[in-house]
Motif scaffolding. Structure first.
Motif, PDB file in Angstrom:
ATOM      1  N   SER A  54      11.396  20.292  21.150  1.00  0.00           N
ATOM      2  CA  SER A  54      12.532  20.751  20.337  1.00  0.00           C
ATOM      3  C   SER A  54      13.346  21.856  20.995  1.00  0.00           C
ATOM      4  N   GLY A  55      12.956  22.299  22.182  1.00  0.00           N
ATOM      5  CA  GLY A  55      13.630  23.413  22.828  1.00  0.00           C
ATOM      6  C   GLY A  55      14.660  22.992  23.854  1.00  0.00           C
ATOM      7  N   THR A  56      14.798  23.813  24.893  1.00  0.00           N
ATOM      8  CA  THR A  56      15.889  23.634  25.852  1.00  0.00           C
ATOM      9  C   THR A  56      15.740  22.404  26.745  1.00  0.00           C
ATOM     10  N   ALA A  57      14.521  21.818  26.799  1.00  0.00           N
ATOM     11  CA  ALA A  57      14.323  20.624  27.632  1.00  0.00           C
ATOM     12  C   ALA A  57      14.251  19.342  26.813  1.00  0.00           C
ATOM     13  N   ALA A  58      14.339  19.462  25.492  1.00  0.00           N
ATOM     14  CA  ALA A  58      14.127  18.291  24.625  1.00  0.00           C
ATOM     15  C   ALA A  58      15.133  17.178  24.905  1.00  0.00           C
ATOM     16  N   TRP A  59      16.370  17.531  25.220  1.00  0.00           N
ATOM     17  CA  TRP A  59      17.386  16.506  25.435  1.00  0.00           C
ATOM     18  C   TRP A  59      17.103  15.654  26.669  1.00  0.00           C
ATOM     19  N   ARG A  60      16.239  16.143  27.561  1.00  0.00           N
ATOM     20  CA  ARG A  60      15.873  15.386  28.752  1.00  0.00           C
ATOM     21  C   ARG A  60      14.609  14.541  28.543  1.00  0.00           C
ATOM     22  N   PHE A  61      13.925  14.709  27.396  1.00  0.00           N
ATOM     23  CA  PHE A  61      12.665  14.000  27.189  1.00  0.00           C
ATOM     24  C   PHE A  61      12.661  13.168  25.915  1.00  0.00           C
ATOM     25  N   THR A 120      22.061  24.236  35.604  1.00  0.00           N
ATOM     26  CA  THR A 120      21.053  24.742  34.677  1.00  0.00           C
ATOM     27  C   THR A 120      19.688  24.133  34.986  1.00  0.00           C
ATOM     28  N   GLY A 121      18.652  24.709  34.363  1.00  0.00           N
ATOM     29  CA  GLY A 121      17.305  24.230  34.615  1.00  0.00           C
ATOM     30  C   GLY A 121      17.096  22.786  34.223  1.00  0.00           C
ATOM     31  N   SER A 122      17.327  22.486  32.959  1.00  0.00           N
ATOM     32  CA  SER A 122      17.113  21.112  32.495  1.00  0.00           C
ATOM     33  C   SER A 122      18.234  20.198  32.965  1.00  0.00           C
TER      34      SER A 122
END
Length: 735
Positions: free
Chosen positions: A592-599, A645-647
């Motif tokens: 649900s955090g900053t990487a959720a859109w990539r997973f 950005t990171g993700s």
């Protein structure tokens, strides 16, 4: 007749005879003494020297050991090539110093005469590459790519090519199985230098002028084990140099083989995905700078979290290590070292330093808990904070109210960590620190191993930097003269203003230093291997392993196996409760955090991933992308300089690496048949009675090479010519 009486001559003649006798006796005595000295006292020494003058040695290089992946697939081995070499001794005996011979040789080899002449000149501080930095008495290789026809031309016309030889020789080969380059991991070879021979003698090691030694990577770290011992045949020769007999022979001892923890297939995927991520970044527009991301360099590390063994390590830009084989050309050397090269010889995974951005917040969370801040507390996450008249913003100016530390990690709230670090700075005395300030945020990072090398078995690892109070003081002492000189000028630019401040109190730990540090900015520098070690420790319960790539050293006959065992060198400075808390928070980054859109669609219930994104801001450059992740088996760390950005910059590539290892399909299902490495490899490859190392059957996932029953022996000689060529060309993952 003379009137001088005879009695007047007799005494003078007698005196002369006596003097003459004394001189003769003195000379005889001196000669006798010298003969006694030479023949009796030091007779053995001079006899040995005389004998050595009549003995010539011919060196037979030892076959260098192979470097293998975890399943036995060769990453570096040897192949037989036709090598054309020149003897400087023979060439210099000719009237023109061999220029005519070298010109004829260039014509046969389809090379330029000047190129050939440069290869046989000796290296010194004034001579650019190419040149020969080995012994001037050893045959100097001109090319290791001679055709059979070229070799026959040279050997059948010996009168036209005095001093030139063409013969089969074992030459190093970097095989790139499955397209895995691994150049910075493997390293390369070059001839030994006189200084290295001298140093080896002082250390009690044996180096011959004919030896090739490792210059970087595993080739350098394990050079002694891989190189073996060269053979020497001693021939008796007469005063005309003609061989009259054999004086003795010491056979060559082949080098040992090195089995690594690298999986060639995962290595190929890691390299491919890093390269693809950088290409995508270069097509992505950066709204801050108004240009596309440069994505000028990057690195990725895949580590077994339970052993610290490296499964894959890639660095970009990269190069082909085969360019060093047989001597590197001036053109290729310039490509690797010139100002426009971006220095591909650097291994960014262990030598690339940059600010870690928000990936540092897991460390800051540990520090905050150790400093006494409640792990269950709630902390303000406003859009910005004003400290010392300066505004410190959240990365994207978001506000989330009062939140937990876990939620601060999930959404990467900067202001929560600003607040904690600033509060601790005040408790330590602010600009007038206590005699013994706690400095929890700095000491915790050092306890995680930052600011020090990890000890990985690769040369030239760098330490990174933790900018604590001692570093501030040392940095001030080194730069105060320059700062104060600038302070006296009339310049009003930003750099000059900073210099004026630093001239006055550049050694003081300011509030801004501390709040920037807490989110991985400012003067902090880390390497990807350091972050892989830290996130592996968070995954495994706190054990900080010394990273390793070497897994076992196996003698050429297979009878001696020396395992390189995993070594715990530290413990994470966090309790089991804190580590569990961070674990759960980092899982939230994926769900649900900053990487959720990539997973989206990831089978999190079956393969639980944890992650932390990081976007590091660098003065004068675009942002650096950091993505630190781990599962129950592996940590995967990727960073791309000026990559976004990171993700955004690294997220898709890291996901693709996990998909390949675990066999995760695009629809979220898992196909174990396609999984490259669902579990870390623990066993060594099988060794046969004659010392041959076999590849494990699972390694042969290549349609071009039909699988055979049981394990397959991997040697080029064991494959038909067409299959050998197909394998040596490599096969890109997914091709």
């Amino acid at each position: 007749m003379s009137n001088i009486p005879e009695t007047g001559r007799t005494p003078r003649v007698t005196i002369r005879l006596v003097v003459l006798q004394i001189l003769v006796l003195s000379l005889l005595f001196t000669l006798g003494g010298r003969l006694w000295f030479l023949q009796i006292r030091d007779g053995d020494q001079y006899t040995a020297q005389a004998n050595s003058n009549n003995v010539q040695e011919v060196v037979t290089p030892a076959v260098r050991g192979a470097i293998l992946d975890a399943k036995g697939v060769p990453l570096a081995d040897n192949e037989t090539r036709l090598v054309v070499s020149a003897s400087r001794t023979d060439l210099l005996k000719q009237k023109d110093d061999g220029r005519a011979v070298l010109t004829r040789l260039a014509s046969v080899l389809h090379m330029q005469p000047d190129e050939v002449r440069k290869k046989v000149r000796l290296c010194d501080s004034q001579t650019p590459k190419p040149c020969w930095n080995g012994s001037p008495y050893q045959p100097i290789p001109i090319t290791d790519e001679a055709t059979t026809q070229q070799a026959l031309q040279i050997m059948e016309r010996r009168e036209d090519f005095p001093g030139i030889t063409a013969e089969p020789t074992a030459v190093r080969r970097y095989t790139s199985p499955f397209g895995a380059n691994a150049s910075q991991v493997l390293g390369y070879l070059s001839p030994v230098t006189d200084d290295e021979i001298t140093d080896a003698e002082k250390e009690g090691r044996s180096l011959l002028r004919s030896d090739q030694i490792g210059r970087s990577g595993l080739e350098r770290t394990y050079d002694t084990q891989l190189r073996g011992t060269a053979g020497v045949t001693r021939y008796e020769v007469d005063n005309l140099g003609r061989v009259i007999g054999k004086a003795g022979e010491t056979p060559a001892v082949p080098g040992s083989n090195l089995v690594t923890s690298i999986d060639a297939r995962v290595q190929a995927v890691a390299e491919k995905e890093l390269d693809q991520a950088m290409k995508v970044a270069r097509k992505t527009f950066d709204t801050v700078t108004g240009s596309y991301y440069k994505a000028d360099s990057g690195a990725v590390v895949v580590m077994d979290v339970h052993t610290g063994q490296v499964i894959a390590m890639a660095s970009a830009p990269t190069y082909d290590p085969n360019v060093w084989v047989g001597g590197i050309s001036a053109k290729d050397y310039a490509k690797l070292t010139g100002k426009k090269s971006n220095f591909p010889l650097l291994n960014r995974a262990i030598q690339g330093q940059s600010a870690p951005g928000s990936t540092f917040k897991a460390i800051s969370t540990s520090a905050a808990v150790k400093a006494g801040y409640s792990i269950d507390g709630h902390y303000p996450c406003p859009s910005s904070m004003t400290i010392g008249g300066r505004v410190f913003n959240n990365f994207e100016g978001e506000s989330a109210g009062e939140i937990t530390l876990a939620h601060a990690l999930e959404i990467s709230c900067d202001t929560v960590f600003y607040h904690l670090s600033y509060d601790q700075w005040l408790k330590d005395g602010g600009t007038k620190p206590k005699k013994h300030p706690a400095d929890w945020f700095y000491k915790t990072a050092k306890a995680y191993g930052l600011g020090s090398v990890t000890g990985i078995d690769l040369p030239s690892e760098v330490t990174g930097r933790i900018p604590d109070r001692q570093w501030k003081r040392d940095y001030y002492e080194a730069n105060k003269t320059y700062w104060c000189k600038v302070a006296k000028s009339d310049k009003q630019d930003y750099a000059s203003q900073i210099a004026r401040e630093n001239c006055v109190d550049g050694y003081v730990m300011r509030a801004g230093d501390s709040v920037n540090y807490a989110i991985g900015q400012g003067d902090t520098l880390v390497t990807p291997i350091q972050m892989a070690r830290i996130y592996s420790a968070i995954s495994n319960g706190g054990k900080l392993y010394q990273p390793t790539i070497g897994k076992a050293i196996i003698s050429a006959d297979g009878k001696t196996i020396t395992r390189i065992k995993p070594k715990v060198t530290g413990q994470a400075p966090a309790s089991a409760k804190t580590l569990k808390y961070i674990n759960q928070a980092l899982e939230g980054v994926v769900t649900s955090g900053t990487a959720a859109w990539r997973f989206n669609g990831w089978p999190q219930d079956k393969i639980t991933l944890h992650a932390k994104t990081g976007t590091a801001e660098v003065a004068g450059k675009q942002t650096t992308s950091w993505f630190t992740t781990y599962s129950k088996d592996y940590a995967v760390i990727m960073t791309i300089s000026q990559g976004g950005t990171g993700s955004g910059g690294s997220g898709p590539a890291v996901r693709a690496i996990y998909e390949a290892m675990y066999g995760v399909q695009k629809d979220g299902s898992i196909d174990n048949r396609k999984a490259l490495l669902p579990h870390p490899e623990t066993a060594l490859p099988k060794i046969t009675a004659d010392g041959t190392i076999q590849t494990r059957k699972a390694a042969w996932d290549m349609p071009a090479l039909p699988s055979a029953p049981g394990d397959a022996v991997f040697t080029a000689a064991a494959l038909p010519p067409d299959r050998t060529e197909r394998f040596l060309l490599g096969r890109r993952y997914g091709a």
